[in-house]
Design a protein around this motif. Sequence first.
Motif, PDB file in Angstrom:
ATOM      1  N   PRO A  39       0.830  -1.210   0.000  1.00 62.52           N
ATOM      2  CA  PRO A  39       0.000   0.000   0.000  1.00 62.52           C
ATOM      3  C   PRO A  39       0.866   1.262   0.000  1.00 62.52           C
ATOM      4  N   GLU A  40       2.032   1.179   0.626  1.00 61.43           N
ATOM      5  CA  GLU A  40       2.914   2.344   0.668  1.00 61.43           C
ATOM      6  C   GLU A  40       3.341   2.743  -0.745  1.00 61.43           C
ATOM      7  N   LYS A  97       0.395   4.169  -2.646  1.00 64.44           N
ATOM      8  CA  LYS A  97       0.170   5.547  -2.217  1.00 64.44           C
ATOM      9  C   LYS A  97       1.112   6.486  -2.968  1.00 64.44           C
ATOM     10  N   ILE A 130      -9.400   1.935   6.987  1.00 64.95           N
ATOM     11  CA  ILE A 130      -9.183   3.232   7.635  1.00 64.95           C
ATOM     12  C   ILE A 130      -7.728   3.703   7.537  1.00 64.95           C
ATOM     13  N   PRO A 131      -6.754   2.892   8.001  1.00 62.56           N
ATOM     14  CA  PRO A 131      -5.368   3.350   7.859  1.00 62.56           C
ATOM     15  C   PRO A 131      -5.011   3.662   6.414  1.00 62.56           C
ATOM     16  N   LEU A 132      -5.569   2.882   5.490  1.00 62.65           N
ATOM     17  CA  LEU A 132      -5.297   3.131   4.086  1.00 62.65           C
ATOM     18  C   LEU A 132      -5.883   4.466   3.638  1.00 62.65           C
ATOM     19  N   PHE A 135      -6.493   7.069   5.512  1.00 63.75           N
ATOM     20  CA  PHE A 135      -5.641   8.106   6.097  1.00 63.75           C
ATOM     21  C   PHE A 135      -4.382   8.321   5.275  1.00 63.75           C
ATOM     22  N   GLY A 136      -3.744   7.211   4.942  1.00 63.33           N
ATOM     23  CA  GLY A 136      -2.499   7.304   4.197  1.00 63.33           C
ATOM     24  C   GLY A 136      -2.697   8.033   2.884  1.00 63.33           C
ATOM     25  N   PHE A 137      -3.798   7.714   2.193  1.00 63.71           N
ATOM     26  CA  PHE A 137      -4.095   8.351   0.911  1.00 63.71           C
ATOM     27  C   PHE A 137      -4.368   9.843   1.091  1.00 63.71           C
ATOM     28  N   VAL A 163      -0.159  12.105  10.701  1.00 58.80           N
ATOM     29  CA  VAL A 163       0.217  10.763  10.269  1.00 58.80           C
ATOM     30  C   VAL A 163       1.733  10.620  10.313  1.00 58.80           C
ATOM     31  N   GLY A 164       2.179   9.568  10.988  1.00 59.08           N
ATOM     32  CA  GLY A 164       3.617   9.346  11.123  1.00 59.08           C
ATOM     33  C   GLY A 164       4.221   8.688   9.896  1.00 59.08           C
TER      34      GLY A 164
END
Lengths: 79, 345
Positions: free
Chosen positions: B84-85, B88, B118-120, B122-124, B197-198
Amino acid sequence: MEIKVLGTGCANCKTLEKGVQIAVEELKIEAKVEKVEDIQKIMGYGIMRTPGLVINEKVVLSGRVPSVKEIKELIEKHK
Amino acid sequence: MKFTFFNTQKGKIILPVVLIFVWYFVYHYLQPFTDWLIFSALGMTKGEHLAETLWFFIFEFPKVLLLLTLIIFFVGIIRTFFTPERTKKALEGKRTFTGNIMASMLGIVTPFCSCSAIPLFFGFVEAGVPLGVTFSFLIAAPMINEVAVVLLYGMFGWKVALIYITTGLTIAIIAGWVIGKLKLEKWVEPWVYETKVGHNTLGDKKLHFSDRIKFGYEAIKEIVGKVWLYVALGIAVGAGAHGYVPAEFMASFMGKDVWYAVPLSVLIGIPLYSNAAGIIPIVSVLIEKGAALGTALAFMMSVIGLSLPEMIILRKVLKMPLIFTFIGVVGVGIMMVGFLFNFIF
């Protein structure tokens, strides 16, 4: 040492938490295992997939459930 | 050759090759074996209700499991290249239509589980991926997954599997684009934008190919371990219907001439939550008994692509009007696919 399991409460997160506890017991080490369920705190670690494993504030794994053997190796490596 | 050979790095790469031959042998002889078991060893007659039901189950269940194991192994390996990183990063700064197309395609190959939605998300958001592009990803990822594709191929053949993939992609691209055009950022919970976001350095590690193979086995263990029961249940219900429900029985409910069957199937499919593994074997029998392809396709897409648990998870970051818009836009897209295929075939 401090170990955190990041997860919003899905099945995989619970499996990882159990695995960590077994690993800590088998390694006979002093460790504080904490489950982090708050999404804002989780995002602070910048993972994009749950569950996440954090050892001493460093993200060492995310997005899958490792075997107990692998958790032990991760703990040994990052302690 | 010593057995420990397979524990060496070279051996770990050769082992799957050996296993694939075994796989092919079993797959190839499954149908003759089932025929022999049912009609010779058990001495049942072709066309009999019980014989047809047993045959369907004894053949289809191992067949689908074999296909699942093989494909999930390869998908597991492929996915080690698409974290996913990286997805992104690839979508960063992508605007408008190109972004929607890329996001939908990446949605297929990027590992995704609705619990990570959810984390995904946020990352986007944090990477500045536009809302509409994010939605293209969130529509494609659950709808077009490896389990669905394998089951479609196993139960319907490659043509229907391909139709499902292309129409699913089209829906994800267009629906995401429409949502982007509607400018609905105001319906994203404000705290999403305020969360810090870290960053972590995970995922940039170099993997040896034998590590990737290990992820392939892990994917089999995780996914097949989770879905086999649904496959068994779905095929058992399908087998029962295959043997006992009269032909053309479904024609009056889900046939081509029943125009309202398409919207009704979509509406019923939204709250109905089953994974692809359970629903596809049942739908394959619905078609066998006279349901129209477009209607059946719409039903499957709605059940698999729009799920209540995912909506509940997304509710944490999206306000209700946006959830309803999401369901509405995707639902309309699915209906159009249903009508289109009923019209063509």
